[in-house]
Design a protein around this motif. Structure first.
Motif, PDB file in Angstrom:
ATOM      1  N   CYS A  26       0.839  -1.191   0.000  1.00 10.08           N
ATOM      2  CA  CYS A  26       0.000   0.000   0.000  1.00 10.08           C
ATOM      3  C   CYS A  26       0.877   1.245   0.000  1.00 10.08           C
ATOM      4  O   CYS A  26       1.785   1.364   0.828  1.00 10.08           O
ATOM      5  CB  CYS A  26      -0.916  -0.001   1.218  1.00 10.08           C
ATOM      6  SG  CYS A  26      -1.968   1.474   1.333  1.00 10.08           S
ATOM      7  N   VAL A  27       0.580   2.157  -0.905  1.00 11.80           N
ATOM      8  CA  VAL A  27       1.311   3.427  -0.978  1.00 11.80           C
ATOM      9  C   VAL A  27       0.344   4.550  -0.603  1.00 11.80           C
ATOM     10  O   VAL A  27      -0.572   4.855  -1.369  1.00 11.80           O
ATOM     11  CB  VAL A  27       1.884   3.673  -2.384  1.00 11.80           C
ATOM     12  CG1 VAL A  27       2.670   4.987  -2.406  1.00 11.80           C
ATOM     13  CG2 VAL A  27       2.775   2.510  -2.814  1.00 11.80           C
TER      14      VAL A  27
ATOM     15  N   SER B 137      -3.246   1.683  -3.125  1.00 16.57           N
ATOM     16  CA  SER B 137      -2.830   3.045  -2.773  1.00 16.57           C
ATOM     17  C   SER B 137      -3.988   3.783  -2.139  1.00 16.57           C
ATOM     18  O   SER B 137      -5.156   3.415  -2.313  1.00 16.57           O
ATOM     19  CB  SER B 137      -2.348   3.805  -4.010  1.00 16.57           C
ATOM     20  OG  SER B 137      -3.415   4.001  -4.919  1.00 16.57           O
ATOM     21  N   VAL B 138      -3.646   4.831  -1.425  1.00 12.38           N
ATOM     22  CA  VAL B 138      -4.620   5.764  -0.868  1.00 12.38           C
ATOM     23  C   VAL B 138      -4.239   7.155  -1.343  1.00 12.38           C
ATOM     24  O   VAL B 138      -3.055   7.514  -1.351  1.00 12.38           O
ATOM     25  CB  VAL B 138      -4.633   5.715   0.672  1.00 12.38           C
ATOM     26  CG1 VAL B 138      -5.598   6.750   1.244  1.00 12.38           C
ATOM     27  CG2 VAL B 138      -4.987   4.317   1.171  1.00 12.38           C
TER      28      VAL B 138
ATOM     29  N   LEU C   9       2.417   4.732  -7.741  1.00 12.43           N
ATOM     30  CA  LEU C   9       2.236   3.478  -8.487  1.00 12.43           C
ATOM     31  C   LEU C   9       2.357   3.749  -9.984  1.00 12.43           C
ATOM     32  O   LEU C   9       2.941   2.943 -10.729  1.00 12.43           O
ATOM     33  CB  LEU C   9       0.869   2.864  -8.182  1.00 12.43           C
ATOM     34  CG  LEU C   9       0.613   2.375  -6.762  1.00 12.43           C
ATOM     35  CD1 LEU C   9      -0.786   1.772  -6.661  1.00 12.43           C
ATOM     36  CD2 LEU C   9       1.668   1.366  -6.329  1.00 12.43           C
ATOM     37  N   GLY C  10       1.815   4.885 -10.427  1.00 14.44           N
ATOM     38  CA  GLY C  10       1.928   5.252 -11.837  1.00 14.44           C
ATOM     39  C   GLY C  10       3.359   5.466 -12.257  1.00 14.44           C
ATOM     40  O   GLY C  10       3.787   4.993 -13.323  1.00 14.44           O
ATOM     41  N   ALA C  11       4.131   6.174 -11.436  1.00 14.61           N
ATOM     42  CA  ALA C  11       5.538   6.414 -11.756  1.00 14.61           C
ATOM     43  C   ALA C  11       6.332   5.114 -11.790  1.00 14.61           C
ATOM     44  O   ALA C  11       7.342   5.006 -12.500  1.00 14.61           O
ATOM     45  CB  ALA C  11       6.147   7.383 -10.745  1.00 14.61           C
ATOM     46  N   ALA C  12       5.862   4.111 -11.037  1.00 16.98           N
ATOM     47  CA  ALA C  12       6.508   2.796 -11.046  1.00 16.98           C
ATOM     48  C   ALA C  12       6.062   1.946 -12.229  1.00 16.98           C
ATOM     49  O   ALA C  12       6.521   0.814 -12.394  1.00 16.98           O
ATOM     50  CB  ALA C  12       6.213   2.060  -9.743  1.00 16.98           C
TER      51      ALA C  12
ATOM     52  N   ASP D 229      -9.341  -2.751 -10.164  1.00 10.91           N
ATOM     53  CA  ASP D 229      -9.118  -3.293 -11.500  1.00 10.91           C
ATOM     54  C   ASP D 229      -8.182  -4.475 -11.341  1.00 10.91           C
ATOM     55  O   ASP D 229      -6.976  -4.307 -11.168  1.00 10.91           O
ATOM     56  CB  ASP D 229      -8.504  -2.226 -12.415  1.00 10.91           C
ATOM     57  CG  ASP D 229      -8.466  -2.670 -13.883  1.00 10.91           C
ATOM     58  OD1 ASP D 229      -8.452  -3.894 -14.134  1.00 10.91           O
ATOM     59  OD2 ASP D 229      -8.430  -1.803 -14.771  1.00 10.91           O
ATOM     60  N   GLY D 230      -8.739  -5.676 -11.332  1.00  9.69           N
ATOM     61  CA  GLY D 230      -7.935  -6.858 -11.061  1.00  9.69           C
ATOM     62  C   GLY D 230      -7.395  -6.809  -9.645  1.00  9.69           C
ATOM     63  O   GLY D 230      -8.144  -6.609  -8.689  1.00  9.69           O
ATOM     64  N   ASN D 231      -6.070  -6.966  -9.502  1.00  9.07           N
ATOM     65  CA  ASN D 231      -5.491  -6.930  -8.154  1.00  9.07           C
ATOM     66  C   ASN D 231      -4.986  -5.539  -7.779  1.00  9.07           C
ATOM     67  O   ASN D 231      -4.267  -5.379  -6.794  1.00  9.07           O
ATOM     68  CB  ASN D 231      -4.363  -7.953  -8.024  1.00  9.07           C
ATOM     69  CG  ASN D 231      -3.103  -7.548  -8.765  1.00  9.07           C
ATOM     70  OD1 ASN D 231      -3.151  -6.775  -9.727  1.00  9.07           O
ATOM     71  ND2 ASN D 231      -1.967  -8.064  -8.336  1.00  9.07           N
ATOM     72  N   LEU D 232      -5.377  -4.538  -8.564  1.00 12.87           N
ATOM     73  CA  LEU D 232      -5.055  -3.145  -8.257  1.00 12.87           C
ATOM     74  C   LEU D 232      -6.262  -2.497  -7.581  1.00 12.87           C
ATOM     75  O   LEU D 232      -7.359  -2.492  -8.134  1.00 12.87           O
ATOM     76  CB  LEU D 232      -4.707  -2.388  -9.537  1.00 12.87           C
ATOM     77  CG  LEU D 232      -4.479  -0.880  -9.388  1.00 12.87           C
ATOM     78  CD1 LEU D 232      -3.163  -0.601  -8.662  1.00 12.87           C
ATOM     79  CD2 LEU D 232      -4.501  -0.194 -10.750  1.00 12.87           C
TER      80      LEU D 232
END
Length: 229
Positions: free
Chosen positions: A67-68, A99-100, A107-110, A143-146
């Protein structure tokens, strides 16, 4: 059965982004919750609360849930390859990547949002498309495991949704009742749609500094991606 949760903690974090889901996760049967950072020195949140990481990147075990959280401090993380590499490595084997608030931008930058539905704080929602995400309205978007959550207080709802996905609705409801989570806000200005025009304008002014810095960082990242392509 032990379920391992790992929440990223970092300088300038919005503490409720962290502590709201932390309380939910830590109240769950069989939970093992880690606060993860580069070292274990105390971290100072955006609102000056001291937080103590419990494990370093190098020592962090494999996680069922990563979790971020968000906050002004995510601006620095967007270009921190040490952090982004850690997130990618743990996400590869996690049951859920989460994420919160503005943590979803990290997560996007990753590279973990491409082609995925995602949400974030309302004042950062327009940034999601820069990372290849499909910006989606909602307090919780899966969305799936996200699983991504909206701003700050959405972390409570999010935490319960994650627990339900892992262990079923009854366990989530047990945690909810034990914490007496029965929200009844005194005011109805929790979203831009509900707030008055004056409150919305005042809030945007309050958030303008961090947003301007974030715009510049994301512009650099987008330009760098175009150059590599």
């Amino acid at each position: 059965m032990t379920i391992r949760f790992g929440l990223l903690v970092f300088p300038g974090i919005q503490q409720l982004d962290l502590t709201a889901p932390y309380e939910i996760f830590a109240s769950t049967e069989g939970a093992e919750v880690h606060l993860v950072w580069k070292d274990t020195q105390p971290i100072i949140s955006a609102t000056k609360l001291a937080l103590q990481p419990t494990v370093t990147f190098d020592d962090c075990p494999q996680l069922d849930v990563i979790c971020v959280p968000g906050g002004g401090g995510i601006n620095a993380l967007l270009e921190d390859e040490i952090v982004l590499s850690f997130i990618r490595s743990r996400a590869a084997r996690a049951r859920f990547i989460t994420s919160v608030c503005t943590g979803s931008l990290v997560l996007g930058a990753a590279g973990l949002l491409k082609g995925k539905k995602a949400t974030t704080h309302w004042n950062a929602h327009d940034f999601l498309a820069s990372f290849g995400a499909i910006p989606t309205a909602g307090r919780i978007v899966q969305d799936g495991n996200l699983i991504t959550a909206g701003g700050v207080t959405a972390g409570v709802d999010f935490g319960l949704a994650v627990v339900a996905a892992l262990l079923g609705q009854e366990e989530a409801e047990t945690v909810q009742l034990s914490l007496e989570y029965a929200p009844a806000p005194p005011f109805h200005s929790g979203t831009p749609e509900e707030a008055t025009a004056d409150v919305l304008a005042r809030t945007k002014r309050h958030l303008a500094g961090s947003r301007m810095a974030r715009e510049a960082i994301i512009a650099r990242l987008t330009a760098s991606q175009r150059d590599r392509a």
